[in-house]
Design an enzyme around this catalytic site. Structure first.
Site, PDB file in Angstrom:
ATOM      1  N   THR A 174       9.451  -5.408  -2.417  1.00 13.23           N
ATOM      2  CA  THR A 174       7.965  -5.694  -2.328  1.00 13.23           C
ATOM      3  C   THR A 174       7.923  -7.129  -1.580  1.00 13.23           C
ATOM      4  O   THR A 174       6.723  -7.597  -1.534  1.00 13.23           O
ATOM      5  CB  THR A 174       7.190  -5.721  -3.658  1.00 13.23           C
ATOM      6  N   ALA A 218       1.510  -3.043  -1.596  1.00 15.08           N
ATOM      7  CA  ALA A 218       1.711  -3.856  -2.972  1.00 15.08           C
ATOM      8  C   ALA A 218       0.771  -4.967  -2.886  1.00 15.08           C
ATOM      9  O   ALA A 218       0.401  -5.179  -3.954  1.00 15.08           O
ATOM     10  CB  ALA A 218       3.295  -4.270  -3.090  1.00 15.08           C
ATOM     11  N   GLU A 220       8.811  -2.826  10.594  1.00 10.29           N
ATOM     12  CA  GLU A 220       7.568  -2.504   9.915  1.00 10.29           C
ATOM     13  C   GLU A 220       6.576  -1.693  10.830  1.00 10.29           C
ATOM     14  O   GLU A 220       6.182  -2.659  11.480  1.00 10.29           O
ATOM     15  CB  GLU A 220       7.103  -3.440   8.776  1.00 10.29           C
ATOM     16  N   ARG A 259       9.994  -9.142   1.706  1.00  9.25           N
ATOM     17  CA  ARG A 259      10.083  -8.907   3.195  1.00  9.25           C
ATOM     18  C   ARG A 259      11.406  -7.957   3.294  1.00  9.25           C
ATOM     19  O   ARG A 259      12.312  -7.964   2.833  1.00  9.25           O
ATOM     20  CB  ARG A 259      10.239 -10.326   3.595  1.00  9.25           C
ATOM     21  N   ARG A 303       6.246 -16.857  -7.025  1.00  8.36           N
ATOM     22  CA  ARG A 303       5.070 -16.318  -7.484  1.00  8.36           C
ATOM     23  C   ARG A 303       5.200 -14.908  -8.295  1.00  8.36           C
ATOM     24  O   ARG A 303       4.652 -14.728  -9.325  1.00  8.36           O
ATOM     25  CB  ARG A 303       3.825 -16.509  -6.641  1.00  8.36           C
ATOM     26  N   HIS A 315       3.544  -1.021   2.893  1.00 10.46           N
ATOM     27  CA  HIS A 315       3.242  -2.402   2.722  1.00 10.46           C
ATOM     28  C   HIS A 315       1.832  -2.333   2.015  1.00 10.46           C
ATOM     29  O   HIS A 315       0.849  -2.920   2.655  1.00 10.46           O
ATOM     30  CB  HIS A 315       2.954  -2.724   3.971  1.00 10.46           C
TER      31      HIS A 315
END
Length: 336
Positions: A246, A296, A275, A248, A166, A294
């Site tokens: 952007t 984005a 993370e 994983r 996507r 994180h």
């Protein structure tokens, strides 16, 4: 005739407060029958189990507990799980599909800000903007550092998108509008004809890496994609290349990335593994690395775009219309 299905919101309390304001709640009340509690972040207490016994639709988001067999047994009338966020992987498993429940996602809406962030990162990567900004803090009055970051142009450059997802599709479309860079796509499961129709070239990862002025990752985190970018892949990138992640953090071998960036690889990382990174990670101190926490994906008011998608799915379900963005057992196996 449009029905008004019994509906329960299942998500963290702070998520509900951000995603469902007055307008969203009014739209929800116009479409569904609601009870108490309206929203829950747990599915085990007696009041919630009483609601589960009645509900036909769950609208879920971040903080939804797993919909395991025990939960499903407590919800005999449940027919649909409409997710007001991206991946359903954390709460939807085999038990949900075994029951034949409708599952939908708002991942398309979440892809928009990720693609926009990525486009910004690519354009700045061409000019090495964030890295030159870091250099400026040290060099001050001496602009000699400008020539030490390689080519500072977006013309006749190659952007490699790993994953025609996507987000990957949107990034390809945005770059095509700019008519600035050559775009190649690495995705073994995508239709090559669709990639070409988007103005990009389908290639293998091995073919793409030596060409990549910018390598942007948009693949799902699956067992077969874990650490798909390791030491060998990073070594195959040309001098001056910029890695953008952007998607994983698990797509990249962090130890290999630390070594590559210490040797000069530029990177823009919105996601990492783990993370956040440990305090001792060398990536924090390198001027050729940009780390963002994180951000984005959809945050704040952006998340209401996903609420609108879920409410649209609820309205279609109530009217007996097919969903816009269904998730199947098969699609979940190959998507984020």
């Amino acid at each position: 005739m449009t029905r008004r299905p019994e509906t329960l919101l299942v998500m963290a309390r702070d998520t509900m407060e951000v995603q469902f304001g007055a307008a969203e709640l009014a739209r929800l009340r116009a479409t569904a029958r609601l009870g108490e509690p309206l929203c829950t972040d747990e599915l085990t207490s007696a009041p919630v189990r009483a609601r589960l016994a009645e509900v036909e639709v769950l609208i879920t988001s971040w903080g939804c507990p797993p919909l395991d067999e025990a939960v499903l047994r407590a919800a005999p009338n449940l027919r649909a799980v409409l997710h007001a966020a991206g991946s359903v992987r954390d709460h939807v498993g085999a038990a949900v599909f075994d029951r034949g429940l409708l599952v939908t996602t708002a991942a398309d809406a979440n892809a928009e800000p990720v693609a926009q962030y990525t486009l910004g990162a690519i354009l700045w990567a061409f000019k090495k903007v964030p890295f030159l900004a870091a250099d400026a803090r040290k060099s001050r009055e001496d602009w000699g550092y400008r020539d030490r970051r390689g080519e500072l142009s977006g013309r006749d450059r190659t952007v490699v998108l790993v994953g025609f997802s996507r987000v990957g599709r949107r990034v390809a479309a945005l770059l095509r509008l700019l008519d600035l860079a050559r775009v190649v796509v690495v995705d073994p499961v995508a239709d090559p004809a669709e990639i070409r129709a988007a103005g990009a070239e389908p290639v293998s990862l091995a073919e793409a890496l030596p060409q990549a002025d910018v390598l942007s990752l948009h693949a799902p985190s699956l067992p077969e994609t874990r650490h798909m970018i390791g030491a060998a892949e990073l070594a195959a990138l040309p001098p001056g290349a910029v890695l953008i992640n952007t998607a994983r953090g698990a797509l990249v071998d962090t130890a290999a990335l630390e070594h590559a960036c210490a040797d000069g690889l530029h990177a823009v990382l919105d996601v990492t593994e783990p993370e956040p990174l440990p305090a001792g990670s060398p990536l924090y101190d390198l001027p050729n690395v940009v780390l963002t926490p994180h951000v984005a994906g959809s945050l704040g008011s952006e998340t209401r775009r996903m609420s609108a998608e879920a409410l649209g799915e609820l309205e279609r379900y109530a009217a007996g219309l097919p969903p816009r963005a269904p998730v199947t057992r098969h699609s979940l196996a190959v998507q984020a």
